[in-house]
Design a protein around this motif. Structure first.
Motif, PDB file in Angstrom:
ATOM      1  N   THR A   5       0.828  -1.200   0.000  1.00 59.36           N
ATOM      2  CA  THR A   5       0.000   0.000   0.000  1.00 59.36           C
ATOM      3  C   THR A   5       0.862   1.249   0.000  1.00 59.36           C
ATOM      4  OG1 THR A   5      -0.146  -0.033   2.407  1.00 59.36           O
ATOM      5  CG2 THR A   5      -1.893  -1.140   1.190  1.00 59.36           C
ATOM      6  N   LYS A   6       2.040   1.181   0.591  1.00 57.36           N
ATOM      7  CA  LYS A   6       2.916   2.356   0.621  1.00 57.36           C
ATOM      8  C   LYS A   6       3.365   2.731  -0.789  1.00 57.36           C
ATOM      9  CE  LYS A   6       7.132   4.272   2.498  1.00 57.36           C
ATOM     10  NZ  LYS A   6       8.350   4.061   3.243  1.00 57.36           N
ATOM     11  N   GLY A   7       3.651   1.729  -1.626  1.00 60.16           N
ATOM     12  CA  GLY A   7       4.114   1.982  -2.983  1.00 60.16           C
ATOM     13  C   GLY A   7       3.095   2.745  -3.802  1.00 60.16           C
ATOM     14  N   ILE A  11       4.954   8.852  -4.695  1.00 63.07           N
ATOM     15  CA  ILE A  11       5.224   9.295  -6.060  1.00 63.07           C
ATOM     16  C   ILE A  11       6.689   9.696  -6.198  1.00 63.07           C
ATOM     17  CG2 ILE A  11       2.848  10.044  -6.467  1.00 63.07           C
ATOM     18  CD1 ILE A  11       3.830  12.957  -6.061  1.00 63.07           C
ATOM     19  N   PHE A  12       7.176   9.593  -7.411  1.00 65.19           N
ATOM     20  CA  PHE A  12       8.534  10.002  -7.768  1.00 65.19           C
ATOM     21  C   PHE A  12       8.427  11.336  -8.488  1.00 65.19           C
ATOM     22  CE2 PHE A  12      11.564  10.351 -11.261  1.00 65.19           C
ATOM     23  CZ  PHE A  12      12.765  10.243 -10.600  1.00 65.19           C
ATOM     24  N   ILE A  35       0.203  14.945   3.072  1.00 60.99           N
ATOM     25  CA  ILE A  35       1.526  14.377   2.841  1.00 60.99           C
ATOM     26  C   ILE A  35       2.046  13.781   4.140  1.00 60.99           C
ATOM     27  CG2 ILE A  35       3.924  14.901   2.280  1.00 60.99           C
ATOM     28  CD1 ILE A  35       2.909  16.981   0.291  1.00 60.99           C
ATOM     29  N   ILE A  36       2.492  12.528   4.049  1.00 60.14           N
ATOM     30  CA  ILE A  36       3.070  11.855   5.199  1.00 60.14           C
ATOM     31  C   ILE A  36       4.566  12.131   5.276  1.00 60.14           C
ATOM     32  CG2 ILE A  36       3.565   9.586   6.214  1.00 60.14           C
ATOM     33  CD1 ILE A  36       0.950   8.616   4.955  1.00 60.14           C
ATOM     34  N   GLU A  37       5.227  12.102   4.098  1.00 59.85           N
ATOM     35  CA  GLU A  37       6.684  12.229   4.091  1.00 59.85           C
ATOM     36  C   GLU A  37       7.161  12.800   2.762  1.00 59.85           C
ATOM     37  OE1 GLU A  37      10.439   9.309   5.118  1.00 59.85           O
ATOM     38  OE2 GLU A  37       8.695   8.423   4.156  1.00 59.85           O
ATOM     39  N   THR A  62       5.201  10.820  -0.115  1.00 60.24           N
ATOM     40  CA  THR A  62       4.251   9.783   0.288  1.00 60.24           C
ATOM     41  C   THR A  62       2.992  10.461   0.814  1.00 60.24           C
ATOM     42  OG1 THR A  62       6.071   8.320   0.882  1.00 60.24           O
ATOM     43  CG2 THR A  62       3.900   7.759   1.754  1.00 60.24           C
ATOM     44  N   TYR A  63       1.870  10.107   0.208  1.00 61.41           N
ATOM     45  CA  TYR A  63       0.575  10.658   0.601  1.00 61.41           C
ATOM     46  C   TYR A  63      -0.141   9.677   1.530  1.00 61.41           C
ATOM     47  CZ  TYR A  63       0.894  14.392  -2.856  1.00 61.41           C
ATOM     48  OH  TYR A  63       1.273  15.492  -3.560  1.00 61.41           O
ATOM     49  N   SER A  64      -1.197  10.169   2.170  1.00 59.33           N
ATOM     50  CA  SER A  64      -1.970   9.317   3.065  1.00 59.33           C
ATOM     51  C   SER A  64      -2.905   8.393   2.297  1.00 59.33           C
ATOM     52  CB  SER A  64      -2.759  10.165   4.071  1.00 59.33           C
ATOM     53  OG  SER A  64      -3.645  11.019   3.371  1.00 59.33           O
TER      54      SER A  64
END
Length: 153
Positions: A5-7, A11-12, A35-37, A62-64
């Motif tokens: 799920t993290k992938g 986004i790149f 945004i998480i990170e 990384t989004y939620s």
């Protein structure tokens, strides 16, 4: 959080200029969701300029939720950020695995050798080839002797 799920939530962002930092990335991409990170991988340090910290020209956000990540891709891909065109897409896991012991060759690991390597006598190494040649030489001599015996009869 599971890796699968993290992938889909990460986004790149490629093509980032040197004047962009994590704060700028956060400000421009926060409009699409929580945004998480934000990760901006650093470039290898320049020994002649130890105080200069540069990044490698890309970032990961990384989004939620996967929907937020897709919105960012749809809206920011091929758009400009401070005069540079960005390439934004789904982040993919690295293809190459890092060796477990740093820069050691994989065959230096005892576990790998036990699993994949054969004992020298079975591997057909130098000694095995010498033994094979000796055996095949004897067989040729026996065949030659057999042919001579047949011809004499």
């Amino acid at each position: 959080m599971e890796e699968g799920t993290k992938g889909k939530k990460t986004i790149f962002i490629g093509g980032i200029g040197d004047d962009v930092d994590e704060t700028v990335i956060y400000e421009h991409f926060a409009a699409f969701g929580d945004i998480i990170e934000v990760q901006l991988p650093p470039a290898p340090a320049n020994p002649s300029k130890p105080t200069e910290i540069k990044h490698r020209g890309f970032a990961f956000v990384t989004y939620s939720s996967p929907t937020d990540a897709q919105d960012a891709i749809d809206n920011m891909d091929l758009n400009e950020l401070r005069g540079r065109v960005l390439k934004v897409n789904q982040a993919k896991p690295m293809k190459t695995l890092q060796p477990p012991d740093g820069n050691r060759a994989i065959w230096e690991s005892e576990e790998w050798l036990q699993e994949h390597a054969k004992p020298l006598a079975q591997s057909g190494g130098v000694q095995g080839r010498t033994a094979q040649r000796a055996t095949s030489g004897e067989a040729e001599e026996q065949a030659d002797d057999g042919e001579l015996d047949a011809m004499e009869e």
